[in-house]
Design a protein around this motif. Structure first.
Motif, PDB file in Angstrom:
ATOM      1  N   LEU A  20      -8.821  14.150   4.035  1.00  0.00           N
ATOM      2  CA  LEU A  20      -7.568  13.411   3.884  1.00  0.00           C
ATOM      3  C   LEU A  20      -7.821  12.022   3.299  1.00  0.00           C
ATOM      4  N   MET A  21      -8.874  11.366   3.728  1.00  0.00           N
ATOM      5  CA  MET A  21      -9.181  10.039   3.219  1.00  0.00           C
ATOM      6  C   MET A  21      -9.623  10.074   1.759  1.00  0.00           C
ATOM      7  N   ILE A  22     -10.277  11.148   1.351  1.00  0.00           N
ATOM      8  CA  ILE A  22     -10.617  11.298  -0.070  1.00  0.00           C
ATOM      9  C   ILE A  22      -9.326  11.375  -0.884  1.00  0.00           C
ATOM     10  N   GLY A  23      -8.378  12.164  -0.410  1.00  0.00           N
ATOM     11  CA  GLY A  23      -7.086  12.252  -1.085  1.00  0.00           C
ATOM     12  C   GLY A  23      -6.350  10.926  -1.088  1.00  0.00           C
ATOM     13  N   ALA A  24      -6.421  10.194   0.032  1.00  0.00           N
ATOM     14  CA  ALA A  24      -5.757   8.895   0.118  1.00  0.00           C
ATOM     15  C   ALA A  24      -6.364   7.908  -0.873  1.00  0.00           C
ATOM     16  N   MET A  25      -7.682   7.928  -1.013  1.00  0.00           N
ATOM     17  CA  MET A  25      -8.323   7.027  -1.965  1.00  0.00           C
ATOM     18  C   MET A  25      -7.892   7.352  -3.395  1.00  0.00           C
ATOM     19  N   ILE A  26      -7.816   8.623  -3.711  1.00  0.00           N
ATOM     20  CA  ILE A  26      -7.365   9.028  -5.046  1.00  0.00           C
ATOM     21  C   ILE A  26      -5.929   8.566  -5.280  1.00  0.00           C
ATOM     22  N   ALA A  27      -5.079   8.748  -4.289  1.00  0.00           N
ATOM     23  CA  ALA A  27      -3.674   8.325  -4.419  1.00  0.00           C
ATOM     24  C   ALA A  27      -3.575   6.819  -4.616  1.00  0.00           C
ATOM     25  N   HIS A  28      -4.336   6.044  -3.848  1.00  0.00           N
ATOM     26  CA  HIS A  28      -4.259   4.593  -3.966  1.00  0.00           C
ATOM     27  C   HIS A  28      -4.857   4.082  -5.274  1.00  0.00           C
ATOM     28  N   GLY A  69       0.795  -1.219   0.000  1.00  0.00           N
ATOM     29  CA  GLY A  69       0.000   0.000   0.000  1.00  0.00           C
ATOM     30  C   GLY A  69       0.827   1.268   0.000  1.00  0.00           C
ATOM     31  N   GLY A  70       2.135   1.127   0.105  1.00  0.00           N
ATOM     32  CA  GLY A  70       3.001   2.300   0.159  1.00  0.00           C
ATOM     33  C   GLY A  70       3.640   2.655  -1.164  1.00  0.00           C
ATOM     34  N   GLU A  71       3.207   2.014  -2.229  1.00  0.00           N
ATOM     35  CA  GLU A  71       3.798   2.263  -3.543  1.00  0.00           C
ATOM     36  C   GLU A  71       3.757   3.731  -3.935  1.00  0.00           C
ATOM     37  N   TRP A  72       2.707   4.418  -3.554  1.00  0.00           N
ATOM     38  CA  TRP A  72       2.539   5.827  -3.922  1.00  0.00           C
ATOM     39  C   TRP A  72       3.636   6.709  -3.333  1.00  0.00           C
ATOM     40  N   THR A  73       4.247   6.281  -2.237  1.00  0.00           N
ATOM     41  CA  THR A  73       5.267   7.112  -1.596  1.00  0.00           C
ATOM     42  C   THR A  73       6.539   7.195  -2.430  1.00  0.00           C
ATOM     43  N   ARG A  74       6.737   6.244  -3.324  1.00  0.00           N
ATOM     44  CA  ARG A  74       7.903   6.252  -4.204  1.00  0.00           C
ATOM     45  C   ARG A  74       7.903   7.510  -5.081  1.00  0.00           C
ATOM     46  N   ASP A  75       6.711   7.967  -5.464  1.00  0.00           N
ATOM     47  CA  ASP A  75       6.582   9.121  -6.354  1.00  0.00           C
ATOM     48  C   ASP A  75       6.396  10.443  -5.603  1.00  0.00           C
ATOM     49  N   ALA A  76       6.266  10.387  -4.302  1.00  0.00           N
ATOM     50  CA  ALA A  76       6.010  11.600  -3.499  1.00  0.00           C
ATOM     51  C   ALA A  76       7.322  12.182  -2.994  1.00  0.00           C
ATOM     52  N   PRO A  77       7.447  13.500  -3.017  1.00  0.00           N
ATOM     53  CA  PRO A  77       8.657  14.121  -2.457  1.00  0.00           C
ATOM     54  C   PRO A  77       8.753  13.858  -0.951  1.00  0.00           C
ATOM     55  N   ALA A  78       9.984  13.732  -0.467  1.00  0.00           N
ATOM     56  CA  ALA A  78      10.208  13.434   0.950  1.00  0.00           C
ATOM     57  C   ALA A  78       9.577  14.497   1.845  1.00  0.00           C
ATOM     58  N   GLY A  79       9.667  15.758   1.449  1.00  0.00           N
ATOM     59  CA  GLY A  79       9.070  16.836   2.241  1.00  0.00           C
ATOM     60  C   GLY A  79       7.565  16.699   2.361  1.00  0.00           C
TER      61      GLY A  79
END
Length: 128
Positions: free
Chosen positions: A85-93, A36-46
């Motif tokens: 936040l959960m709406i954004g999380a669903m979009i990201a996933h 479930g953390g695949e999206w973090t690969r594309d997200a900036p560390a900040g």
């Protein structure tokens, strides 16, 4: 109903605390390797650190205002922010294959947060 709302807020706070801690303090590579953390690969560390800090603040905002009696209206406001936040999380996933179970989990968290919003703004507000 009041006890149920406390339990719901407590569960959300635990989820926010765990998620916030991992995003704020774990390396991005470790987050990206987790299910479930695949999206973090594309997200900036900040961005990840900021998101983690916001989740940690949400954990405290769901409990402390009510416990201390200082601005308890912040509990449903925080829960409303959690809905967003959960709406954004669903979009990201949804952008990643095989993430349907995480979208479903985010939908459950959204529903619990919406319940807290409804309950604390209307049905059983603090001080009632």
């Amino acid at each position: 109903m009041n006890v149920t709302l406390w339990i719901a807020a407590g569960l959300l706070a635990a989820v926010a605390l765990a998620g916030g801690f991992t995003k704020a303090f774990l390396p991005r590579e470790k987050l990206a390797a987790a299910a479930g953390g695949e999206w973090t690969r594309d997200a900036p560390a900040g961005f990840l650190r900021t998101l983690g800090a916001l989740e940690l603040l949400a954990a405290f905002g769901l409990i402390l205002p009510a416990v201390t009696g200082i601005a308890p209206v912040l509990v449903p406001v925080t829960a409303l922010c959690w809905v967003l936040l959960m709406i954004g999380a669903m979009i990201a996933h949804l952008r990643y294959a095989g993430a349907a179970r995480f979208v479903a989990l985010n939908l459950i968290y959204l529903a619990v947060a919406a319940f807290v919003v409804w309950g604390r703004f209307g049905a059983v507000p603090f001080g009632a």
